[in-house]
Motif scaffolding. Structure first.
Motif, mmCIF file in Angstrom:
data_model
loop_
_atom_site.group_PDB
_atom_site.id
_atom_site.type_symbol
_atom_site.label_atom_id
_atom_site.label_comp_id
_atom_site.label_asym_id
_atom_site.label_seq_id
_atom_site.Cartn_x
_atom_site.Cartn_y
_atom_site.Cartn_z
ATOM 1 N N GLU A 187 0.847 -1.186 0.000
ATOM 2 C CA GLU A 187 0.000 0.000 0.000
ATOM 3 C C GLU A 187 0.886 1.241 0.000
ATOM 4 O O GLU A 187 1.877 1.301 0.732
ATOM 5 N N LEU A 188 0.528 2.222 -0.797
ATOM 6 C CA LEU A 188 1.187 3.518 -0.749
ATOM 7 C C LEU A 188 0.306 4.485 0.024
ATOM 8 O O LEU A 188 -0.889 4.620 -0.266
ATOM 9 N N GLU A 193 -3.220 8.823 4.460
ATOM 10 C CA GLU A 193 -4.309 8.187 3.726
ATOM 11 C C GLU A 193 -3.764 7.237 2.662
ATOM 12 O O GLU A 193 -2.753 7.523 2.017
ATOM 13 N N LYS A 194 -4.467 6.125 2.470
ATOM 14 C CA LYS A 194 -4.047 5.141 1.473
ATOM 15 C C LYS A 194 -4.335 5.663 0.082
ATOM 16 O O LYS A 194 -5.436 6.119 -0.217
ATOM 17 N N SER A 195 -3.324 5.565 -0.799
ATOM 18 C CA SER A 195 -3.466 6.054 -2.167
ATOM 19 C C SER A 195 -3.626 4.903 -3.155
ATOM 20 O O SER A 195 -4.559 4.891 -3.952
ATOM 21 N N GLY A 219 6.372 13.046 -4.330
ATOM 22 C CA GLY A 219 6.717 13.605 -3.028
ATOM 23 C C GLY A 219 6.899 12.529 -1.984
ATOM 24 O O GLY A 219 7.096 11.352 -2.291
ATOM 25 N N LYS A 220 6.797 12.926 -0.715
ATOM 26 C CA LYS A 220 7.011 12.001 0.402
ATOM 27 C C LYS A 220 5.778 11.135 0.638
ATOM 28 O O LYS A 220 4.647 11.594 0.512
ATOM 29 N N GLY A 221 6.031 9.901 0.983
ATOM 30 C CA GLY A 221 4.948 8.989 1.328
ATOM 31 C C GLY A 221 5.493 7.812 2.118
ATOM 32 O O GLY A 221 6.647 7.829 2.575
ATOM 33 N N GLU A 222 4.665 6.811 2.304
ATOM 34 C CA GLU A 222 5.066 5.590 2.993
ATOM 35 C C GLU A 222 4.585 4.384 2.210
ATOM 36 O O GLU A 222 3.465 4.387 1.686
ATOM 37 N N LEU A 223 5.427 3.380 2.138
ATOM 38 C CA LEU A 223 5.022 2.092 1.576
ATOM 39 C C LEU A 223 4.762 1.149 2.738
ATOM 40 O O LEU A 223 5.624 0.960 3.596
#
Length: 247
Positions: A187-188, A193-195, A219-223
């Motif tokens: 999930e990204l 929030e999940k994209s 940009g910045k995110g989380e996997l």
């Protein structure tokens, strides 16, 4: 003299209780699997007085994963699971009365992305060891992540996750820990929030799952890698920061 003799029993009763060396052996066992030791960096063990919070001892589990047949084919309500080589932390506490002790586990230290915590309490009796030792279950799955360093918005990127049990036991097709029993997704997330989300398919033994995911933002995110056993519900989550470049 008679008066002194009469005081002796009173002094004996009022005197301090003698502490007895009490052996303690703690085992951390992976949910659905075996003991957690050297191969996974061990598990941190902290023993505390459950009533006061005072730390009594601290150390790491060391040793092997134990006897596969004895653990995985165990029957009965409280089967004996340990063998001398099974990973454990051993210490000796000096206690004079039965003492309620709390154990805190944190690990496995060799998989920092997916370390878990567990606690348990039990009474320790002065001078008495506890049979099979103090066996505490640590839930979770150990996850390592690859393929997230070169993501570009709007372009597919391959994500690979290595998933195993907390003891390091392998996930393989048709094996004792069957790949068919595990569901793994990527999930990204952006700003909480999940994209995007995609399922990762088993790609190679032991425990490699991979698939492509296409970032919908830059940009910045989380996997997030989310893995679970669909039969037992045992799950693990690894969160990795990512920076997604503009196309």
């Amino acid at each position: 003299m008679k008066r002194l003799m009469a005081l002796i029993p009173m002094l004996l009763v009022a005197g301090p209780a003698w502490a007895e060396p009490t052996p303690v052996k703690v085992h951390a066992i992976s949910q659905d699997a075996k003991f957690i030791g050297d191969s996974m960096g061990g598990v941190e063990v902290v023993l505390r007085d459950a009533q006061t919070g005072k730390m009594l001892a601290k150390g790491l589990t060391v040793g092997g994963t134990g006897d596969t047949k004895k653990i995985m084919e165990a029957v009965g309500r409280s089967p004996m699971l340990t063998t001398p080589d099974a990973a454990h932390y051993s210490t000796t506490l000096d206690i004079s009365v039965p003492t309620l002790v709390k154990v805190e586990l944190r690990g496995p230290l060799g998989r920092p992305l997916t370390m878990q915590r567990a606690t348990s309490e039990r009474w320790l009796v002065p001078g008495i060891s506890a049979g099979d030792g103090w066996v505490v279950e640590l839930p979770g799955l150990a996850i390592e992540v690859d393929g997230v360093s070169a993501m570009i918005a709007g372009r597919a990127a391959t994500v690979t996750a290595k998933v195993g049990l907390m003891c390091g036991c392998p996930i393989t097709p048709g094996g004792l820990w069957d790949a068919a029993d595990y569901e793994v997704t990527a999930e990204l997330h952006r700003k909480g929030e999940k994209s995007e989300r995609t399922s990762l398919a088993f790609s190679a033994a032991p425990g490699l799952f991979s698939s492509a995911i296409t970032p919908g933002f830059s940009g910045k995110g989380e996997l997030w890698i989310v893995a679970r056993n669909i039969r037992t519900g045992n799950a693990g989550v690894a969160r990795v920061p990512v920076r997604i470049a503009k196309p």
